[in-house]
Design an enzyme around this catalytic site. Sequence first.
Site, PDB file in Angstrom:
ATOM      1  N   ASN A 263       8.871   4.346   3.372  1.00 58.88           N
ATOM      2  CA  ASN A 263       8.963   3.960   4.973  1.00 58.88           C
ATOM      3  C   ASN A 263      10.336   3.318   5.294  1.00 58.88           C
ATOM      4  O   ASN A 263      10.819   2.933   4.661  1.00 58.88           O
ATOM      5  CB  ASN A 263       7.941   2.708   5.171  1.00 58.88           C
ATOM      6  CG  ASN A 263       6.473   3.190   5.024  1.00 58.88           C
ATOM      7  OD1 ASN A 263       5.845   2.816   4.008  1.00 58.88           O
ATOM      8  ND2 ASN A 263       6.060   3.902   6.162  1.00 58.88           N
TER       9      ASN A 263
ATOM     10  N   ARG B 209       0.854  -1.187  -0.015  1.00 61.93           N
ATOM     11  CA  ARG B 209      -0.117  -0.056  -0.191  1.00 61.93           C
ATOM     12  C   ARG B 209       0.903   1.172   0.098  1.00 61.93           C
ATOM     13  O   ARG B 209       1.195   2.110  -1.203  1.00 61.93           O
ATOM     14  CB  ARG B 209      -0.823  -0.177   1.218  1.00 61.93           C
ATOM     15  CG  ARG B 209      -1.999   1.127   1.237  1.00 61.93           C
ATOM     16  CD  ARG B 209      -1.660   2.316   1.504  1.00 61.93           C
ATOM     17  NE  ARG B 209      -1.261   2.626   2.924  1.00 61.93           N
ATOM     18  CZ  ARG B 209      -0.617   3.616   3.350  1.00 61.93           C
ATOM     19  NH1 ARG B 209      -0.615   4.790   2.597  1.00 61.93           N
ATOM     20  NH2 ARG B 209      -0.206   3.691   4.502  1.00 61.93           N
ATOM     21  N   ASP B 210       1.525   1.677   1.212  1.00 55.11           N
ATOM     22  CA  ASP B 210       2.395   2.723   1.271  1.00 55.11           C
ATOM     23  C   ASP B 210       3.593   2.617   0.246  1.00 55.11           C
ATOM     24  O   ASP B 210       3.943   3.591  -0.227  1.00 55.11           O
ATOM     25  CB  ASP B 210       2.790   2.949   2.587  1.00 55.11           C
ATOM     26  CG  ASP B 210       3.052   4.491   2.962  1.00 55.11           C
ATOM     27  OD1 ASP B 210       3.140   5.315   2.108  1.00 55.11           O
ATOM     28  OD2 ASP B 210       3.362   4.584   4.368  1.00 55.11           O
TER      29      ASP B 210
ATOM     30  N   HIS C 270       4.990   4.861  12.768  1.00 56.85           N
ATOM     31  CA  HIS C 270       5.202   4.668  10.942  1.00 56.85           C
ATOM     32  C   HIS C 270       6.114   5.799  10.616  1.00 56.85           C
ATOM     33  O   HIS C 270       5.545   6.719  10.331  1.00 56.85           O
ATOM     34  CB  HIS C 270       3.568   4.854  10.624  1.00 56.85           C
ATOM     35  CG  HIS C 270       3.369   4.818   9.260  1.00 56.85           C
ATOM     36  ND1 HIS C 270       2.796   3.947   8.547  1.00 56.85           N
ATOM     37  CD2 HIS C 270       3.664   5.682   8.302  1.00 56.85           C
ATOM     38  CE1 HIS C 270       2.513   4.050   7.348  1.00 56.85           C
ATOM     39  NE2 HIS C 270       3.244   5.361   7.203  1.00 56.85           N
TER      40      HIS C 270
ATOM     41  N   HIS D 267       8.696   7.432   8.171  1.00 57.50           N
ATOM     42  CA  HIS D 267       9.363   7.356   6.598  1.00 57.50           C
ATOM     43  C   HIS D 267      10.802   7.951   7.026  1.00 57.50           C
ATOM     44  O   HIS D 267      11.337   8.536   7.870  1.00 57.50           O
ATOM     45  CB  HIS D 267       8.615   8.467   5.799  1.00 57.50           C
ATOM     46  CG  HIS D 267       7.306   7.903   5.528  1.00 57.50           C
ATOM     47  ND1 HIS D 267       7.190   7.439   4.228  1.00 57.50           N
ATOM     48  CD2 HIS D 267       6.081   7.730   5.894  1.00 57.50           C
ATOM     49  CE1 HIS D 267       5.832   7.083   3.892  1.00 57.50           C
ATOM     50  NE2 HIS D 267       5.106   7.031   5.087  1.00 57.50           N
TER      51      HIS D 267
ATOM     52  N   CYS E 226       4.174   9.215   0.297  1.00 55.41           N
ATOM     53  CA  CYS E 226       3.018   9.836   0.076  1.00 55.41           C
ATOM     54  C   CYS E 226       2.608  10.627  -0.966  1.00 55.41           C
ATOM     55  O   CYS E 226       3.439  11.625  -1.154  1.00 55.41           O
ATOM     56  CB  CYS E 226       2.223  10.597   1.652  1.00 55.41           C
ATOM     57  SG  CYS E 226       0.703  11.090   1.244  1.00 55.41           S
TER      58      CYS E 226
END
Length: 314
Positions: free
Chosen positions: A262, A27-28, A220, A222, A253
């Site tokens: 990430n 996803r990310d 979370h 990055h 993002c």
Amino acid sequence: MSLDKRTFIQSPHTYPKKVRLVEMSPRDGLQNETGGFVPTQTKIELINRLSDTGLIHIEAASFVSPKWVPQMKDASEVMAGIQRKDGITYSVLTPNMRGFEGALAANAQEVSVFSAASENFTQKNINCSIEESLERFIPVIEAAKAQGIPVRGYVSTVMGCPYEGEIAPDKVAKVAKALYEMGCYEISLGDTIGTGTPLKAKRMLEAVNKEVPMHLLAAHFHDTYGQAIGNLNAVLEEGLAIIDSSVAGLGGCPYAKGASGNVATEDVLYLLEGLGIETGINLQAMVDTGFWICEQINRHNGSKVALAKGMSQV
Ligand code: HMG
Ligand code: MG
């Protein structure tokens, strides 16, 4: 009198014995991939390979507007195509009821809602204010509860915003508290643009932990400024035991310009192994998966540990 050297090594206060990793790469990791649409079959194979590494939680897709995030437009097909393994949670992002309905139809076992500590970022990311975002989540959380589906809550920009700069820890705590009180079972704290440093991370966590118990908080982070591993060590020392990461450091993002991926899962595993913290995940299997996906999407591997291990095999 000579002092034992160990006197100078501060023993960790509350490092957890075990950490749960939540894998973000499908996803990310892929949502911001700009080198062309990542084929659905590649996404499916990535998730299947990740499922064989020992992970127990994989964020598989997001049910967002395809106009906003085109890479995730095949979320339903991805969810239908993966081989689900017992014991693994395959979760998805759902910013509104439309997304939740998609997630439900796709048989997602868990959904996530996402807001931020910064008004400007929230506007750019989900086209509403923080307050409006929380209101939008009420029916999602209610519907999820009725279906017995757990809801994770994200707070973005916890240590800095691309539009507002510094973010005060109490702003983060306020949104985390709201999500927790609305029924999110876990709150993930996103350093969206990776500007945090270890003391900032501790202060932010301390503020949030006044409102939400530590065992329900996830980091979370990055790695844009190369601080993520240091920041993770800082919050692990405080007892945090859930970490979001992405194989090969994939991601970013779309609404945080310049934000890189990430923290790499391989690098987190190496850190945790060094600290004697259990994860149940096989580092070599993760390294192999990282090289595989990088080859598929023609991307540089962002994990230092993977690169070092790759070199040592030559
Ligand atoms: P909007 O334009 O305000 O919404 O977007 P709308 O309700 O006016 O709908 C506009 C169009 O989108 C309509 O279609 C809707 O049907 C459709 P049209 O009539 O124009 O053809 N639509 C949808 N389609 C599919 N699925 C849906 C959906 N909802 C509406 N769920 C909206 C509001 C929230 C939808 C939009 O802003 C959006 O999708 N944003 C997602 C942004 C995003 O995914 N960002 C990345 C994830 S967050 C992140 O990466 C941070 C995190 O990793 C933590 C961190 O690092 O900090 C989690
Ligand atoms: Mg993120």
